[in-house]
Design a protein around this motif. Structure first.
Motif, short mmCIF file in Angstrom:
data_model
loop_
_atom_site.label_atom_id
_atom_site.label_comp_id
_atom_site.label_asym_id
_atom_site.label_seq_id
_atom_site.Cartn_x
_atom_site.Cartn_y
_atom_site.Cartn_z
N SER A 1 117.31 -53.04 -42.30
CA SER A 1 116.62 -54.31 -42.49
C SER A 1 117.55 -55.49 -42.22
N TYR A 2 118.77 -55.40 -42.74
CA TYR A 2 119.76 -56.45 -42.52
C TYR A 2 120.06 -56.61 -41.04
N ASP A 3 120.22 -55.47 -40.36
CA ASP A 3 120.57 -55.52 -38.95
C ASP A 3 119.41 -56.03 -38.10
N GLU A 4 118.18 -55.73 -38.52
CA GLU A 4 117.01 -56.23 -37.79
C GLU A 4 116.95 -57.75 -37.88
N ILE A 5 117.24 -58.28 -39.06
CA ILE A 5 117.27 -59.74 -39.24
C ILE A 5 118.41 -60.33 -38.41
N ASN A 6 119.54 -59.64 -38.42
CA ASN A 6 120.70 -60.06 -37.63
C ASN A 6 120.34 -60.11 -36.15
N PHE A 7 119.64 -59.08 -35.70
CA PHE A 7 119.17 -59.01 -34.32
C PHE A 7 118.25 -60.19 -34.01
N GLY A 8 117.32 -60.46 -34.91
CA GLY A 8 116.38 -61.57 -34.73
C GLY A 8 117.08 -62.91 -34.61
N LYS A 9 118.12 -63.10 -35.40
CA LYS A 9 118.88 -64.35 -35.34
C LYS A 9 119.55 -64.53 -33.98
N LYS A 10 120.15 -63.46 -33.49
CA LYS A 10 120.84 -63.53 -32.20
C LYS A 10 119.86 -63.78 -31.06
N VAL A 11 118.72 -63.10 -31.10
CA VAL A 11 117.69 -63.28 -30.07
C VAL A 11 117.18 -64.73 -30.09
N SER A 12 116.95 -65.25 -31.28
CA SER A 12 116.41 -66.61 -31.42
C SER A 12 117.38 -67.66 -30.91
N ILE A 13 118.65 -67.52 -31.27
CA ILE A 13 119.66 -68.48 -30.83
C ILE A 13 119.75 -68.49 -29.30
N LYS A 14 119.71 -67.32 -28.71
CA LYS A 14 119.75 -67.23 -27.24
C LYS A 14 118.51 -67.86 -26.63
N TYR A 15 117.36 -67.62 -27.25
CA TYR A 15 116.08 -68.15 -26.76
C TYR A 15 116.05 -69.68 -26.86
N LEU A 16 116.61 -70.21 -27.94
CA LEU A 16 116.62 -71.66 -28.15
C LEU A 16 117.69 -72.36 -27.32
N ALA A 17 118.63 -71.60 -26.80
CA ALA A 17 119.73 -72.20 -26.02
C ALA A 17 119.24 -72.77 -24.69
N TYR A 18 118.15 -72.20 -24.16
CA TYR A 18 117.63 -72.65 -22.87
C TYR A 18 116.96 -74.01 -22.97
N LYS A 19 116.17 -74.20 -24.02
CA LYS A 19 115.47 -75.47 -24.24
C LYS A 19 114.87 -75.46 -25.64
N PRO A 20 114.51 -76.63 -26.18
CA PRO A 20 113.89 -76.68 -27.50
C PRO A 20 112.57 -75.90 -27.51
N ARG A 21 112.26 -75.29 -28.64
CA ARG A 21 111.03 -74.51 -28.77
C ARG A 21 110.32 -74.86 -30.08
#
Length: 219
Positions: free
Chosen positions: A65-85
């Motif tokens: 569960s912790y790692d899934e949340i960790n994964f979600g954080k990393k994915v989100s940061i990368k996704y937001l790096a391209y442009k605001p969402r």
């Protein structure tokens, strides 16, 4: 992406921890000589996992569960790096990885706490960028913003505050000034009709369209 489900035995012993070949920040954890789950290096450190550790089902679920949340954080940061969402856009992105709703909620709350997600700021930035681009009316502007999943009340409030009638009127005039020279055929009546249809297609309302047309055809 989160690992496939692993069903632990009563005595689940970590027999090896191996770095993944395609992602240096991910490790494969083997329990009883079978692949159990993948995990990020910082998750590995947090739980201090190493060969020989005995894990029960509760701890394994906590780690995953912790790692899934960790994964979600990393994915989100990368996704937001391209442009605001918008918040809605990030949630949709996370769902493509089949994260649990609890993990998604945790990630969204974390992003908001760091101000990486702020729908009010996002909608204001989006309005400003749309206003500076090819002129469009309020109706089309609201529709385009609604596609990002922003709440209607937030869209209406900010569009009315930031995109005043005077600015919309000026933009409609700019649009027609460039459009009229492109109409090569027809008398003034036909040109006026085409201009009217064009303004409506660009999201300007009937009243504003007629007012702007008078500036060009009733001088």
């Amino acid at each position: 992406m989160p690992s496939a489900e692993f069903i632990p035995d009563v005595k689940s012993v970590i027999t090896s921890v191996e770095k993944q070949k395609k992602d240096a920040d991910r490790y494969n954890v083997f329990i009883n000589n079978e692949f159990a789950f993948g995990i990020y290096s910082d998750s590995l450190v947090k739980f201090g996992l190493r060969k020989g550790d005995i894990l029960d089902e509760t701890l394994i679920e906590k780690i995953k569960s912790y790692d899934e949340i960790n994964f979600g954080k990393k994915v989100s940061i990368k996704y937001l790096a391209y442009k605001p969402r918008s918040t809605s856009s990030v949630i949709k992105k996370l769902r493509t990885f089949q994260l649990s709703q609890n993990s998604i909620d945790e990630v969204i709350n974390w992003l908001k706490s760091l101000n990486y997600l702020n729908d009010e700021v996002f909608v204001k930035q989006l309005i400003e960028s749309k206003i500076q681009g090819k002129p469009i009316g309020k109706r089309l502007l609201k529709y385009k913003i609604s596609e990002t999943g922003i709440e209607k009340s937030l869209i209406d409030e900010n569009v009315e505050n930031l995109y005043t009638e005077d600015v919309e009127f000026v933009n409609a005039k700019k649009l027609l000034k460039k459009y009229i020279p492109k109409i090569k055929k027809g008398d003034d009546f036909e040109k006026k009709k085409k201009c009217f249809q064009y303004l409506i297609s660009r999201g300007f309302n009937l009243t504003l369209a007629n007012t702007v047309l008078k500036e060009f055809f009733e001088k």
